[in-house]
Design a protein around this motif. Sequence first.
Motif, PDB file in Angstrom:
ATOM      1  N   GLU A  50       0.866  -1.198  -0.006  1.00  0.00           N
ATOM      2  CA  GLU A  50       0.057  -0.198  -0.005  1.00  0.00           C
ATOM      3  C   GLU A  50       0.692   1.311   0.037  1.00  0.00           C
ATOM      4  O   GLU A  50       0.742   2.285  -0.909  1.00  0.00           O
ATOM      5  CB  GLU A  50      -1.091  -0.063   1.137  1.00  0.00           C
ATOM      6  CG  GLU A  50      -1.933   1.258   1.140  1.00  0.00           C
ATOM      7  CD  GLU A  50      -3.314   1.082   1.724  1.00  0.00           C
ATOM      8  OE1 GLU A  50      -3.798   2.117   2.231  1.00  0.00           O
ATOM      9  OE2 GLU A  50      -3.603  -0.202   2.302  1.00  0.00           O
ATOM     10  N   SER A  51       1.767   1.517   0.884  1.00  0.00           N
ATOM     11  CA  SER A  51       2.753   2.543   0.849  1.00  0.00           C
ATOM     12  C   SER A  51       3.397   2.747  -0.515  1.00  0.00           C
ATOM     13  O   SER A  51       3.665   3.782  -1.053  1.00  0.00           O
ATOM     14  CB  SER A  51       3.706   2.314   2.065  1.00  0.00           C
ATOM     15  OG  SER A  51       4.608   1.428   1.960  1.00  0.00           O
ATOM     16  N   SER A  54       1.115   3.866  -3.058  1.00  0.00           N
ATOM     17  CA  SER A  54       0.655   5.342  -2.723  1.00  0.00           C
ATOM     18  C   SER A  54       1.868   6.494  -2.996  1.00  0.00           C
ATOM     19  O   SER A  54       1.437   7.197  -3.679  1.00  0.00           O
ATOM     20  CB  SER A  54       0.492   5.354  -1.113  1.00  0.00           C
ATOM     21  OG  SER A  54      -0.598   4.687  -0.735  1.00  0.00           O
ATOM     22  N   GLN A  58       1.067   8.960  -5.927  1.00  0.00           N
ATOM     23  CA  GLN A  58       1.507  10.584  -5.685  1.00  0.00           C
ATOM     24  C   GLN A  58       2.294  11.174  -6.566  1.00  0.00           C
ATOM     25  O   GLN A  58       2.117  12.239  -6.717  1.00  0.00           O
ATOM     26  CB  GLN A  58       1.729  10.522  -4.121  1.00  0.00           C
ATOM     27  CG  GLN A  58       1.871  12.162  -3.753  1.00  0.00           C
ATOM     28  CD  GLN A  58       0.278  12.682  -3.577  1.00  0.00           C
ATOM     29  OE1 GLN A  58      -0.658  12.141  -2.930  1.00  0.00           O
ATOM     30  NE2 GLN A  58       0.118  13.777  -4.466  1.00  0.00           N
ATOM     31  N   VAL A  68      -5.074   8.430  -1.630  1.00  0.00           N
ATOM     32  CA  VAL A  68      -5.387   7.494  -0.493  1.00  0.00           C
ATOM     33  C   VAL A  68      -5.956   6.213  -0.995  1.00  0.00           C
ATOM     34  O   VAL A  68      -6.480   5.997  -1.980  1.00  0.00           O
ATOM     35  CB  VAL A  68      -6.595   8.156   0.520  1.00  0.00           C
ATOM     36  CG1 VAL A  68      -6.305   9.282   1.045  1.00  0.00           C
ATOM     37  CG2 VAL A  68      -8.058   8.124  -0.224  1.00  0.00           C
ATOM     38  N   THR A  70      -7.715   2.875  -1.150  1.00  0.00           N
ATOM     39  CA  THR A  70      -9.381   2.256  -0.840  1.00  0.00           C
ATOM     40  C   THR A  70      -9.452   0.890  -1.096  1.00  0.00           C
ATOM     41  O   THR A  70     -10.314   0.461  -0.598  1.00  0.00           O
ATOM     42  CB  THR A  70     -10.288   3.105  -1.956  1.00  0.00           C
ATOM     43  OG1 THR A  70      -9.570   2.548  -3.283  1.00  0.00           O
ATOM     44  CG2 THR A  70     -10.172   4.606  -1.965  1.00  0.00           C
ATOM     45  N   LEU A 121      -6.195   3.338  -5.546  1.00  0.00           N
ATOM     46  CA  LEU A 121      -6.033   4.435  -4.773  1.00  0.00           C
ATOM     47  C   LEU A 121      -7.143   5.573  -5.291  1.00  0.00           C
ATOM     48  O   LEU A 121      -7.439   5.349  -6.495  1.00  0.00           O
ATOM     49  CB  LEU A 121      -4.763   5.057  -4.809  1.00  0.00           C
ATOM     50  CG  LEU A 121      -3.449   4.363  -4.617  1.00  0.00           C
ATOM     51  CD1 LEU A 121      -2.062   5.173  -5.313  1.00  0.00           C
ATOM     52  CD2 LEU A 121      -3.405   4.096  -3.221  1.00  0.00           C
TER      53      LEU A 121
END
Length: 145
Positions: A50-51, A54, A58, A68, A70, A121
Motif C-alpha cells: 500500500e505505501s 501510494s 502521488q 489515499v 481504498t 487509490l
Amino acid sequence: MTQIPGLDGVLGVEHVEATADKVVVRLTLGEHHLQPFGIPHGGTYCAVHESTASIAGQIWLGDKGIVVGTNNSTDFLRQAKVGDTITTTATPIHRGRSQQLWHLDSVDQDGRLIAQGQVRLANLDQQLPPEAMARFVGSFPQSSR
C-alpha cells in the motif's frame, strides 16, 4: 528502523527508485516482521504494497491532489525467511481522473515471487501539505527524483 517517516521507517523499508511509472523499495526481513508462529507476517507485505503504490500514485498525480488507499488485495505465494531481502515494485494498471490501480510484485533476493497484489487509490482534490512532500521526496535517492 530507517530514517524514512511513518510505517515504512518502522518496517525498515529502503526507497530505491521512484518515477511516475515505477516505484521500487526493499527491506530485509527480521524478527520484528514475524507473526506468532515464526514466519513473516502477511501484513508486512500488505503494508509495503500500500505505501509503495501510494508513493507511485502521488508521484504521478503530483500537485493535482492527494492519494489515499481504498482497496488492498495481496496474495502470498511463497514463504520467505528472516534474512531474506524483499524487493517490491509498483507499476500502473490504470491511472484516471478519480482513481488509480497499481500492480505490485514482491520478490526475494533470488527473484522468486513471494507476494503479489493490487492497490486501488482514490485521487482526492486536496492539497498535499508541503512538509509531507518534503519528507517524502527526501526519502528517495537523488537519482530517482
